[in-house]
Scaffold this motif. Structure first.
Motif, mmCIF file in Angstrom:
data_model
loop_
_atom_site.group_PDB
_atom_site.id
_atom_site.type_symbol
_atom_site.label_atom_id
_atom_site.label_comp_id
_atom_site.label_asym_id
_atom_site.label_seq_id
_atom_site.Cartn_x
_atom_site.Cartn_y
_atom_site.Cartn_z
ATOM 1 N N ARG A 1 114.679 -54.899 128.573
ATOM 2 C CA ARG A 1 113.773 -55.016 127.429
ATOM 3 C C ARG A 1 113.878 -53.756 126.582
ATOM 4 O O ARG A 1 114.388 -52.737 127.039
ATOM 5 N N ASN A 2 113.391 -53.842 125.360
ATOM 6 C CA ASN A 2 113.189 -52.670 124.513
ATOM 7 C C ASN A 2 111.691 -52.621 124.267
ATOM 8 O O ASN A 2 111.157 -53.409 123.478
ATOM 9 N N ASP A 3 111.015 -51.716 124.940
ATOM 10 C CA ASP A 3 109.559 -51.629 124.839
ATOM 11 C C ASP A 3 109.079 -51.327 123.424
ATOM 12 O O ASP A 3 107.925 -51.586 123.086
ATOM 13 N N LEU A 4 109.954 -50.785 122.591
ATOM 14 C CA LEU A 4 109.565 -50.425 121.231
ATOM 15 C C LEU A 4 109.665 -51.594 120.253
ATOM 16 O O LEU A 4 109.147 -51.519 119.136
ATOM 17 N N GLU A 5 110.328 -52.669 120.654
ATOM 18 C CA GLU A 5 110.506 -53.780 119.718
ATOM 19 C C GLU A 5 109.189 -54.432 119.296
ATOM 20 O O GLU A 5 108.969 -54.620 118.092
ATOM 21 N N PRO A 6 108.273 -54.786 120.199
ATOM 22 C CA PRO A 6 107.027 -55.415 119.732
ATOM 23 C C PRO A 6 106.227 -54.552 118.742
ATOM 24 O O PRO A 6 105.817 -55.064 117.691
ATOM 25 N N PRO A 7 106.022 -53.250 119.007
ATOM 26 C CA PRO A 7 105.280 -52.489 117.997
ATOM 27 C C PRO A 7 106.058 -52.310 116.691
ATOM 28 O O PRO A 7 105.464 -52.302 115.611
ATOM 29 N N ALA A 8 107.377 -52.203 116.760
ATOM 30 C CA ALA A 8 108.171 -52.066 115.525
ATOM 31 C C ALA A 8 108.091 -53.338 114.691
ATOM 32 O O ALA A 8 107.941 -53.283 113.469
ATOM 33 N N VAL A 9 108.173 -54.497 115.343
ATOM 34 C CA VAL A 9 108.088 -55.769 114.624
ATOM 35 C C VAL A 9 106.687 -55.947 114.027
ATOM 36 O O VAL A 9 106.546 -56.478 112.924
ATOM 37 N N ALA A 10 105.661 -55.465 114.729
ATOM 38 C CA ALA A 10 104.305 -55.539 114.179
ATOM 39 C C ALA A 10 104.199 -54.705 112.898
ATOM 40 O O ALA A 10 103.525 -55.108 111.948
ATOM 41 N N LEU A 11 104.866 -53.563 112.876
ATOM 42 C CA LEU A 11 104.864 -52.709 111.683
ATOM 43 C C LEU A 11 105.757 -53.254 110.576
ATOM 44 O O LEU A 11 105.456 -53.095 109.390
ATOM 45 N N ALA A 12 106.868 -53.863 110.965
ATOM 46 C CA ALA A 12 107.860 -54.345 109.993
ATOM 47 C C ALA A 12 108.377 -55.705 110.448
ATOM 48 O O ALA A 12 109.401 -55.795 111.131
ATOM 49 N N PRO A 13 107.686 -56.785 110.086
ATOM 50 C CA PRO A 13 108.099 -58.119 110.523
ATOM 51 C C PRO A 13 109.533 -58.499 110.151
ATOM 52 O O PRO A 13 110.134 -59.366 110.796
ATOM 53 N N ALA A 14 110.107 -57.846 109.149
ATOM 54 C CA ALA A 14 111.491 -58.145 108.775
ATOM 55 C C ALA A 14 112.455 -57.866 109.931
ATOM 56 O O ALA A 14 113.525 -58.472 109.989
ATOM 57 N N ILE A 15 112.080 -56.977 110.844
ATOM 58 C CA ILE A 15 112.928 -56.719 112.017
ATOM 59 C C ILE A 15 113.037 -57.995 112.846
ATOM 60 O O ILE A 15 114.126 -58.375 113.289
#
Length: 149
Positions: free
Chosen positions: A74-88
């Motif tokens: 997993r990438n633990d940073l993906e959920p918070p990054a997507v929350a900040l930038a849904p384009a990810i």
């Protein structure tokens, strides 16, 4: 990885770097939707910092072995990054729709990668993504082998 031009396994908050000796050559597409994502903000939104360790790294002889391993990580940073930038998340979905056998955000974002069975499939996916999202940076490449300077 970027400076050395070779695959590595990164852990912790980026301080743990383990170069990978036998990484297979894999067709890939890199996509960045052009949205800024501040790493401190991503870490600030991280809900857990005590996740279990990743499974041991097996011998990665080919794409199949790599995909099997990645499915258990997993990438633990993906959920918070997507929350900040849904384009990810949209960029990741575009890679999956384009036929990637696996797609995930790289590091703390905003670049995502997709792994493909061959160069032609990666090139087709990249062309389709560029046509649908001309403002995104999107490039087919190969991972696990030296790139020309």
């Amino acid at each position: 990885m970027c400076l050395a031009g070779r695959a590595a396994r990164i852990g912790g908050i980026g301080e743990s770097i383990e170069p990978l000796q036998d990484f297979p050559s894999v067709a890939a597409v890199l996509v960045n939707p052009g949205v800024p994502v501040a790493t401190p903000l991503v870490f600030a939104r991280l809900e857990r910092r005590d996740n279990p360790p990743m499974p041991p790294l097996p011998k990665l002889a080919d794409l199949g072995a790599l995909l099997a391993y990645l499915e258990d990580t997993r990438n633990d940073l993906e959920p918070p990054a997507v929350a900040l930038a849904p384009a990810i998340g949209a960029a990741r979905a575009a890679l999956v729709s384009g036929g990637a056998g696996f797609a995930r955000m790289s590091g703390s974002g905003a670049t995502v990668f997709g792994l493909f069975g061959d160069d032609a499939a990666a090139a087709r996916a990249a062309a389709a993504i560029r046509a649908a999202e001309p403002g995104w940076w999107c490039v087919p490449t190969r991972l696990g082998e030296a790139q020309p300077a």
